[in-house]
Design a protein around this motif. Structure first.
Motif, PDB file in Angstrom:
ATOM      1  N   GLU A  45       0.715  -0.891   0.060  1.00 30.32           N
ATOM      2  CA  GLU A  45      -0.321   0.041  -0.138  1.00 30.32           C
ATOM      3  C   GLU A  45       1.245   1.325  -0.439  1.00 30.32           C
ATOM      4  O   GLU A  45       0.496   1.969  -0.574  1.00 30.32           O
ATOM      5  CB  GLU A  45      -1.018  -0.350   1.234  1.00 30.32           C
ATOM      6  CG  GLU A  45      -1.846   1.830   1.513  1.00 30.32           C
ATOM      7  CD  GLU A  45      -2.560   1.404   1.839  1.00 30.32           C
ATOM      8  OE1 GLU A  45      -3.834   1.536   2.121  1.00 30.32           O
ATOM      9  OE2 GLU A  45      -3.185   0.238   3.147  1.00 30.32           O
ATOM     10  N   LYS A  83       0.681   4.166  -3.105  1.00 26.23           N
ATOM     11  CA  LYS A  83       0.614   5.729  -2.511  1.00 26.23           C
ATOM     12  C   LYS A  83       2.093   6.555  -4.030  1.00 26.23           C
ATOM     13  O   LYS A  83       1.812   7.518  -4.020  1.00 26.23           O
ATOM     14  CB  LYS A  83       0.638   5.962  -0.958  1.00 26.23           C
ATOM     15  CG  LYS A  83      -0.645   4.940  -0.693  1.00 26.23           C
ATOM     16  CD  LYS A  83      -0.793   6.020   0.700  1.00 26.23           C
ATOM     17  CE  LYS A  83      -1.954   5.705   1.181  1.00 26.23           C
ATOM     18  NZ  LYS A  83      -2.791   5.197   2.728  1.00 26.23           N
ATOM     19  N   ARG A  94      -5.361  -8.417  -2.659  1.00 31.16           N
ATOM     20  CA  ARG A  94      -4.871  -7.335  -2.439  1.00 31.16           C
ATOM     21  C   ARG A  94      -4.442  -6.220  -3.150  1.00 31.16           C
ATOM     22  O   ARG A  94      -4.746  -5.152  -2.675  1.00 31.16           O
ATOM     23  CB  ARG A  94      -3.197  -7.969  -1.984  1.00 31.16           C
ATOM     24  CG  ARG A  94      -2.529  -7.069  -0.237  1.00 31.16           C
ATOM     25  CD  ARG A  94      -1.389  -7.529  -0.347  1.00 31.16           C
ATOM     26  NE  ARG A  94      -1.680  -8.831  -0.001  1.00 31.16           N
ATOM     27  CZ  ARG A  94      -0.684 -10.212  -0.555  1.00 31.16           C
ATOM     28  NH1 ARG A  94       0.283  -9.523  -1.408  1.00 31.16           N
ATOM     29  NH2 ARG A  94      -0.846 -11.379   0.360  1.00 31.16           N
ATOM     30  N   LEU A 154      -6.479  -2.026  -4.245  1.00 28.47           N
ATOM     31  CA  LEU A 154      -5.258  -1.041  -3.862  1.00 28.47           C
ATOM     32  C   LEU A 154      -5.069  -0.579  -5.138  1.00 28.47           C
ATOM     33  O   LEU A 154      -4.871   0.446  -5.427  1.00 28.47           O
ATOM     34  CB  LEU A 154      -4.092  -2.038  -3.597  1.00 28.47           C
ATOM     35  CG  LEU A 154      -3.563  -2.565  -1.930  1.00 28.47           C
ATOM     36  CD1 LEU A 154      -2.595  -2.381  -2.329  1.00 28.47           C
ATOM     37  CD2 LEU A 154      -3.863  -1.185  -1.271  1.00 28.47           C
TER      38      LEU A 154
END
Length: 429
Positions: A175, A179, A202, A206
């Protein structure tokens, strides 16, 4: 979650080779290319990453990059291999500056760029100039997630894709990494080496939309049969291009050799070349390519025409030919200079074909004085070939002896050698 694994890919693929077939491939007349699909969250194929499997256990080099693209476009044909989809190609930094990239339509290809061997920021920023030029030409660039750090700050705005390697990334870092990528690039994320449904879920949660890995599909092998022109005809074509012959002369040669013309039309009409209309006229094909690209195509055809030949052999042969031509021009009639060029190029024909030189020369029709130089080390061209090889190997004793016999000064020979090297290098600029 498990329902995904039961659905086939949205696009039907050409039948791969049977499992284990790679151990028994006929690479004499085939390019063997492995391809792995890159899919979206619905399993529709977005593109294919290609790998060269024609040559076993070889290092990833600039020459192998060029051969892979050339085989994919000229022999396998992108229509059969990847359809209309995007092609992802792994590159070395040397190959990113290679002339072979001039032969393809940038819109069709994503260049996968490896990290630099050093974290020296100055060197990384210097390489950014090359990458920026590729981006301006229309190529898309893919970087591994290991480049998402300060040292590569100058590269990040150039990224079209970031490939996140699931086998090296800790799950808790996914994550923050994504980002960071979204804050510093405009790149689309690709989760690669996805091997479980958990990894897919997963990354999908995201916001990742593209995926690659064994959980979706293992690489398939496509064996593309090739139809190879004779080495003699390729050399004839190189000679015509080198002399800036008119399109009519080149067209005549293409008409005489169906395999050469077939390869040219197949290449220029491939999806990778990027034309919107089909080319059926040889003259039109020559005009569309232009002399510079035509030479590059012929040189690649020469240097990739036999599996197993060292990658640099074709380049060395062309330098030999040009040097012999320049040296012959000092002492022989003009009409003999072309034969001097052929002697130089054909002096490595045994290495390129993987057979003895006498057997190689049996397959072509050559003037006797050319054969004498190559097989018997006699005749008017042999001293020029001997001197050329001495220049190449740095044999000072042979250099001095033959240059004296030919009444050529060291300056004349060294200058001709530099001109030959510069000429060969300029063909890749």
């Amino acid at each position: 979650m498990s329902s995904h694994s039961e659905h086939p890919l949205a696009e039907t693929a050409p039948a791969p080779l049977a499992e284990g077939a790679e151990q028994h491939l006929d690479t004499e007349n085939a390019a063997v290319i492995a391809r792995q699909p890159i899919v979206d969250e619905h399993r529709a194929v977005f593109g294919y990453e290609l790998f060269d499997r024609s040559t076993r256990a070889t290092a990833h080099t600039a020459a192998s990059d060029a051969a892979l693209l050339f085989n994919a476009l000229s022999y396998a044909g992108t229509e059969a291999l990847v359809g209309k989809k995007t092609v992802f190609i792994n590159c070395t930094h040397d190959s990113l500056a290679g002339g072979h990239l001039e032969l393809i339509s940038p819109e069709k290809v994503v260049l996968e760029v490896p990290p630099m061997p050093t974290d020296d920021v100055a060197l990384i920023e210097e390489r950014a100039v090359v990458l920026g030029a590729l981006k301006e030409r229309g190529f898309r660039l893919a970087f591994p997630h290991q480049m998402l750090r300060r040292a590569y700050a100058s590269w990040l705005p150039l990224a079209s894709f970031i490939k996140i390697e699931m086998n090296t990334l800790r799950p808790d870092l996914a994550e923050p990494l994504i980002k960071f990528a979204r804050a510093n690039t405009r790149a689309e994320m690709i989760a690669e080496k996805v091997e479980t449904g958990e990894q897919f879920e997963r990354m999908s949660a995201l916001g990742v939309k593209l995926f690659q890995g064994f959980w979706f599909a293992k690489p398939s092998l496509v064996q593309a049969k090739t139809i190879r022109p004779s080495q003699a005809t390729i050399i004839q074509l190189i000679n015509l291009v080198r002399k800036q012959a008119d399109a009519g002369e080149i067209e005549s040669l293409l008409k005489k050799d169906p395999t050469l013309s077939f390869n040219l039309l197949r290449f220029i009409n491939s999806a990778g070349f990027g034309l919107q209309v089909e080319i059926t006229s040889f003259r039109h094909a020559v005009m569309m390519l232009g002399m510079k690209k035509l030479f590059r195509w012929a040189a690649l055809l020469l240097t990739t025409s036999k599996e197993g030949a060292p990658p640099a052999v074709g380049s060395t042969a062309v330098v030999r030919g040009r040097l012999m031509e320049l040296l012959a021009a000092e002492l022989l009639p003009a009409e003999e200079c072309d034969n001097a060029f052929i002697v130089g190029v054909f002096s490595l024909l045994d290495t390129m074909l993987g057979i003895s030189l006498d057997k190689a020369l049996d397959t072509v029709s050559l003037p006797q004085n050319v054969v004498d130089a190559l097989l018997h080390k006699t005749g008017m061209f042999w001293p020029f070939l001997e001197l050329t090889i001495a220049c190449e190997t740095g044999d000072d004793a042979v250099f001095a002896r033959v240059a004296t016999e030919l009444h050529l000064s060291n300056r004349q020979v060294n200058w001709a050698h530099l001109q030959a090297l510069d000429w060969a290098e300029s063909l890749n600029d």
